[in-house]
Design a protein around this motif. Structure first.
Motif: not given
Length: 429
Positions: A278-292
């Motif tokens: 769920q955390l990975e999905a949340d980061l991806e959906r909110n445009g934060a995965r590349r930042l985190a």
């Protein structure tokens, strides 16, 4: 004083185990302490040298054989405390209540018991339904005792769909408090709530231990480099158990929004992850995965370096169990500029030591706070210095030790709690 100390212990994945180690270090020079726990392994290096460690199942027998002056119970809203419930009422002592809300973990003891889970897997089975009736009826009785006239409705709500806020409205601490000689908490809000719910309870407020750990700036730079960040990057950190209540998704959206205006902004998530997918999905959906960067749980000894790798810390919480957060105190002790949810039980934090955000607009206010602090290193330094000074004064080891000594003595002198008409599944002394 001869103490029975009942608690999760390191390396149990709960902040209360870390807290227990710190308190034991302060108390062990003056007291004879025996530890009682219910876990597979113990990190003896973090416990007082020579401390006797026993299975929790031996507490009652050992107390009968040679009574302790006081039993001390650490209680929080997590399954690692399940074993404490069966002991509290048999050897009444000092209940250290870390969370005002115990509802989630207590409900799980009944609703996630094997008979109930087996019935849910095969709901057409009359035999399994009958076996599940025992824990379910016990749960219904406990709810009705704590909230007379409302137990049946709460019970039915639990068997259906439970909203996020329901357990917070019915914290379910009444029986553990009634079963205790005295109660210790870590903030004034909790103290007043306990006194209101169970009049006549002896409640004391003790400061939580917190102290800065010296960190080599070179180690911080090296860590940031390993994470892929140079000195020019503005790192927003989140520390502790990464749950929905820590508003990690909100922080991710705020970081993404801030990074759209200031491309130096990045996100560091440090702590056990409740739901990694769920955390990975949340980061991806909110445009934060590349930042985190998500580290998971890190060794306790390395935590101060990770904290100082963050320029700003976001410590949001909603809904809240009204706890005093050890994770928050650690980041304040390390001098981090910190943004917190504006909640009543955190009113004891000095106004000039943190930035508060309204839970009604937490994403917007957090985004603006990140951008403001990103552009003002002087204000970050001022906030961090003020926060660190507050922790040094309010949570100093000597102050914590003195408060604990007073609380232990008060609890020892109090009489055993009176008999109550508890549900039948609660053990009696």
């Amino acid at each position: 004083m001869r103490l029975a100390f009942v608690s999760p212990l390191p390396p149990a994945p709960t902040g209360i185990a870390d807290y227990a180690a710190e308190i034991l270090e302060l108390l062990s020079p003056r007291h004879e302490i025996e530890l009682f726990q219910a876990q597979e392994s113990i990190d003896g290096a973090r416990l007082p040298a020579g401390a006797a460690v026993h299975p929790a199942s031996e507490l009652v027998a050992r107390h009968r054989q040679r009574p302790y002056d006081l039993a001390v119970y650490q209680m929080g809203n997590g399954r690692s405390h399940d074993f404490v419930y069966g002991l509290l009422s048999q050897v009444p002592g000092l209940l250290v209540l870390h969370d005002l809300v115990l509802h989630h973990a207590r409900a799980a003891q009944f609703l996630e018991s094997e008979p109930v889970l087996a019935w849910r897997r095969e709901p057409s089975s009359a035999a399994l339904r009958e076996a599940a009736r025992v824990p379910l009826e016990a749960w219904r009785e406990e709810l009705e005792y704590a909230y007379p006239g409302r137990g049946d409705k709460l019970f039915e709500a639990h068997l259906g769909t439970v909203g996020d806020l329901l357990p917070y409205a019915y914290p379910l601490f009444r029986v553990p408090v009634e079963a205790s000689r005295a109660v210790a908490v870590h903030n004034g809000f909790m103290a007043e709530a306990v006194r209101s719910e169970v009049p006549g309870t002896g409640v004391t407020c003790v400061p939580m231990p917190a102290a800065a750990t010296p960190v080599d700036p070179a180690a911080v730079r090296a860590l940031r480099a390993r994470l892929g960040w140079g000195d020019d990057v503005l790192v927003v950190g989140v520390f502790g158990l990464l749950t929905r209540e820590k508003r990690v998704e909100t922080v991710a959206r705020a970081v993404a929004a801030a990074a759209a205006q200031d491309d130096r902004v990045r996100l560091l998530l440090v702590g056990p992850v409740e739901d990694a997918r769920q955390l990975e999905a949340d980061l991806e959906r909110n445009g934060a995965r590349r930042l985190a960067v998500v580290t998971g749980r890190v060794p306790f000894s390395d935590l101060p370096t990770y904290i100082e790798a963050a320029d700003v810390v976001a410590h949001l919480r909603y809904p809240s169990a009204r706890e005093t957060s050890a994770a928050l105190l650690r980041v304040l002790a390390q001098g981090r500029a910190t943004v917190v949810s504006d909640l009543e039980h955190q009113a004891e934090l000095p106004k000039d030591a943190v930035v508060r955000v309204d839970v009604k607009d937490e994403e917007g206010e957090l985004t603006r706070a990140i951008l403001r602090l990103a552009g003002d290193p002087v204000e970050r330094s001022r906030l961090g210095a003020t926060a660190a000074a507050h922790v040094r004064q309010a949570h100093a080891p000597s102050r914590v030790r003195d408060a604990w000594e007073d609380t232990l003595e008060r609890a020892r002198r109090r009489p055993a709690p009176p008999a109550r008409d508890w549900p039948a599944h609660w053990p009696r002394p």
